[in-house]
Design an enzyme around this catalytic site. Sequence first.
Site, PDB file in Angstrom:
ATOM      1  N   THR A   1      25.865   8.038   2.948  1.00 32.95           N
ATOM      2  CA  THR A   1      26.484   6.904   2.238  1.00 32.95           C
ATOM      3  C   THR A   1      27.580   6.261   3.074  1.00 32.95           C
ATOM      4  O   THR A   1      27.668   5.026   3.167  1.00 32.95           O
ATOM      5  CB  THR A   1      27.121   7.368   0.907  1.00 32.95           C
ATOM      6  OG1 THR A   1      26.093   7.825   0.038  1.00 32.95           O
ATOM      7  CG2 THR A   1      27.857   6.220   0.224  1.00 32.95           C
TER       8      THR A   1
ATOM      9  N   HIS B   1      20.930  10.682  -6.870  1.00 35.98           N
ATOM     10  CA  HIS B   1      21.338  11.414  -5.670  1.00 35.98           C
ATOM     11  C   HIS B   1      20.728  12.810  -5.705  1.00 35.98           C
ATOM     12  O   HIS B   1      20.668  13.438  -6.747  1.00 35.98           O
ATOM     13  CB  HIS B   1      22.877  11.510  -5.635  1.00 35.98           C
ATOM     14  CG  HIS B   1      23.426  12.080  -4.348  1.00 35.98           C
ATOM     15  ND1 HIS B   1      23.253  13.392  -3.966  1.00 35.98           N
ATOM     16  CD2 HIS B   1      24.130  11.488  -3.355  1.00 35.98           C
ATOM     17  CE1 HIS B   1      23.823  13.592  -2.797  1.00 35.98           C
ATOM     18  NE2 HIS B   1      24.364  12.458  -2.399  1.00 35.98           N
TER      19      HIS B   1
ATOM     20  N   ASP C   1      20.881   2.828   0.241  1.00 32.71           N
ATOM     21  CA  ASP C   1      21.763   3.283   1.323  1.00 32.71           C
ATOM     22  C   ASP C   1      21.083   4.148   2.384  1.00 32.71           C
ATOM     23  O   ASP C   1      21.468   4.099   3.554  1.00 32.71           O
ATOM     24  CB  ASP C   1      23.038   3.955   0.786  1.00 32.71           C
ATOM     25  CG  ASP C   1      22.805   5.277   0.081  1.00 32.71           C
ATOM     26  OD1 ASP C   1      21.679   5.525  -0.405  1.00 32.71           O
ATOM     27  OD2 ASP C   1      23.772   6.074  -0.018  1.00 32.71           O
ATOM     28  N   HIS C   2      20.103   4.944   1.988  1.00 32.24           N
ATOM     29  CA  HIS C   2      19.426   5.820   2.953  1.00 32.24           C
ATOM     30  C   HIS C   2      18.267   6.481   2.236  1.00 32.24           C
ATOM     31  O   HIS C   2      18.103   6.317   1.033  1.00 32.24           O
ATOM     32  CB  HIS C   2      20.382   6.875   3.537  1.00 32.24           C
ATOM     33  CG  HIS C   2      21.171   7.610   2.495  1.00 32.24           C
ATOM     34  ND1 HIS C   2      20.609   8.534   1.639  1.00 32.24           N
ATOM     35  CD2 HIS C   2      22.478   7.530   2.131  1.00 32.24           C
ATOM     36  CE1 HIS C   2      21.531   9.006   0.828  1.00 32.24           C
ATOM     37  NE2 HIS C   2      22.678   8.403   1.084  1.00 32.24           N
TER      38      HIS C   2
HETATM   39  C1  GP9 Z   1      29.666  10.647  -2.904  1.00 32.36           C
HETATM   40  C2  GP9 Z   1      28.486   9.771  -2.704  1.00 32.36           C
HETATM   41  C3  GP9 Z   1      27.320  10.489  -2.081  1.00 32.36           C
HETATM   42  O1  GP9 Z   1      30.801   9.971  -3.324  1.00 32.36           O
HETATM   43  O2  GP9 Z   1      28.825   8.601  -2.066  1.00 32.36           O
HETATM   44  O3  GP9 Z   1      27.330  10.466  -0.714  1.00 32.36           O
HETATM   45  P1  GP9 Z   1      26.057  10.912   0.149  1.00 32.36           P
HETATM   46  O4  GP9 Z   1      25.838  12.378  -0.081  1.00 32.36           O
HETATM   47  O5  GP9 Z   1      24.888  10.100  -0.294  1.00 32.36           O
HETATM   48  O6  GP9 Z   1      26.466  10.607   1.545  1.00 32.36           O
HETATM   49 MN    MN Z   2      24.173   8.101  -0.399  1.00 35.20          MN
END
Ligand code: GP9
Ligand code: MN
Length: 427
Positions: free
Chosen positions: A84, A200, A259-260
């Site tokens: 992220t 997530h 984002d990924h």
């Molecule tokens: C945590 C969220 C997740 O605040 O942004 O981050 P990631 O694990 O996707 O890098």
């Molecule tokens: Mn992320």
Amino acid sequence: DSSDITEVENYTKAKYAEPNPELFGKGEGKNIIKIHLESFQSFLIDYKLHGEEVTPFLNDLVSDQSKDFTYFDNFFHQTEQGKTADAELIMDTSLYGLPQGSAFVTKGDNTYQALPAILDQQQDYTSGIFHGDGKSFWNRDEVYKYLGVNEFYHEDYYDMSEENVINYGLKDKPFFEESIPLLKEMEQPFYAHMMTLTHHHPYLIDEEDASIAPAETGDGSVDRYFQTARYLDESLEQFFNDLKEAGLYEDSIIMIYGDHYGISDNHNKAMAEITGEEITPLKNAELQRVPFMIRVPGVEGQGTNHEYSGMVDVMPTLLHILGIDAKDYILFGTDLFSEGHKDFVPFRNGDFITEKYSSINGTFYDNKTKEVIEEPTQKMLDMKETVMQELELSDEVLYGDLFRFYTPNEAWEPVDISDYSYIKEEE
Ligand code: GP9
Ligand code: MN
């Protein structure tokens, strides 16, 4: 030192693409709402599970009939271990993340020339980041100062009671709902970044929030991935309705991006079932597509745009839409709407993808036939050199903290971090 930044400047200025006159300045002074779709890969768009659309709301947005958004279906994430945080960095600076670790953490006190600061200085924008997690995750409460982020609405601003929280933090529906009053209070024009979280890994979801049955591969993360994606899709629909009701939709630039990847290559077996194809190295690269969608008020959406592109391209695109020429700044991407947009997409590990061919782990592939290209052309080999050079130059900027030596234009003032604090004031 300053000669190093000159080398970088020469590279990015040579890569620069002139703005598209039809879009240049069309969004000047408009509020900007950027929506981060956590772990969202493009294969979800129009995917049907058990005969049902997984993301019906997003599917409608990107359909060629919508005329509101332009959807880039060959847009790729360029993140590495910073996940992220890499996505945030790349989109707001047009630099690459680092090959190892997260620049947000290890280069959190560098000098930056990032979008929030530029928009503030050039057009009096107020920037805000909204995220229902602790403020220090990924070192955000430090690095945001260096990016010039005015407001950071983190967990202290939200109702984090047990029924509102799952996995890393606030569920997306209460997140968006509680963000509306905060958005309404922001000084306009604003640049608001809404960062979702529920979709997530490992994709946990409460039963009452799940409106589609899991997939049936037997790989739990993959199976639940569709349920949290559906929840995210529903939360977006709710947010769009609330924005409209608040009078914040019609006249706003809206950008949406994934984002990924959410499903790593540890899950290739299940993903072969999902996609109906063996997950080869080329297929794995193709799966790194994430959606990028944009609407500019007063500009008709193009439906689907097939330009090959990546996260580094977002900042120059937005600058041009606001009527700020990207030329002055050190940016590795080029404007997505520009005729001169450069359509090779470097991945952080040195692999890259273009419209016709891909370079993966030292092997070239034909995108169409999926065959290995046994004898790559000189042009292909040169492109690989360019990609390596581009990544190295970006690394030099971060490792050498080279923006200390660069003044983009007369208007630029270095960010003074003492102007920023993200501690919530007691009411
Ligand atoms: C945590 C969220 C997740 O605040 O942004 O981050 P990631 O694990 O996707 O890098
Ligand atoms: Mn992320």
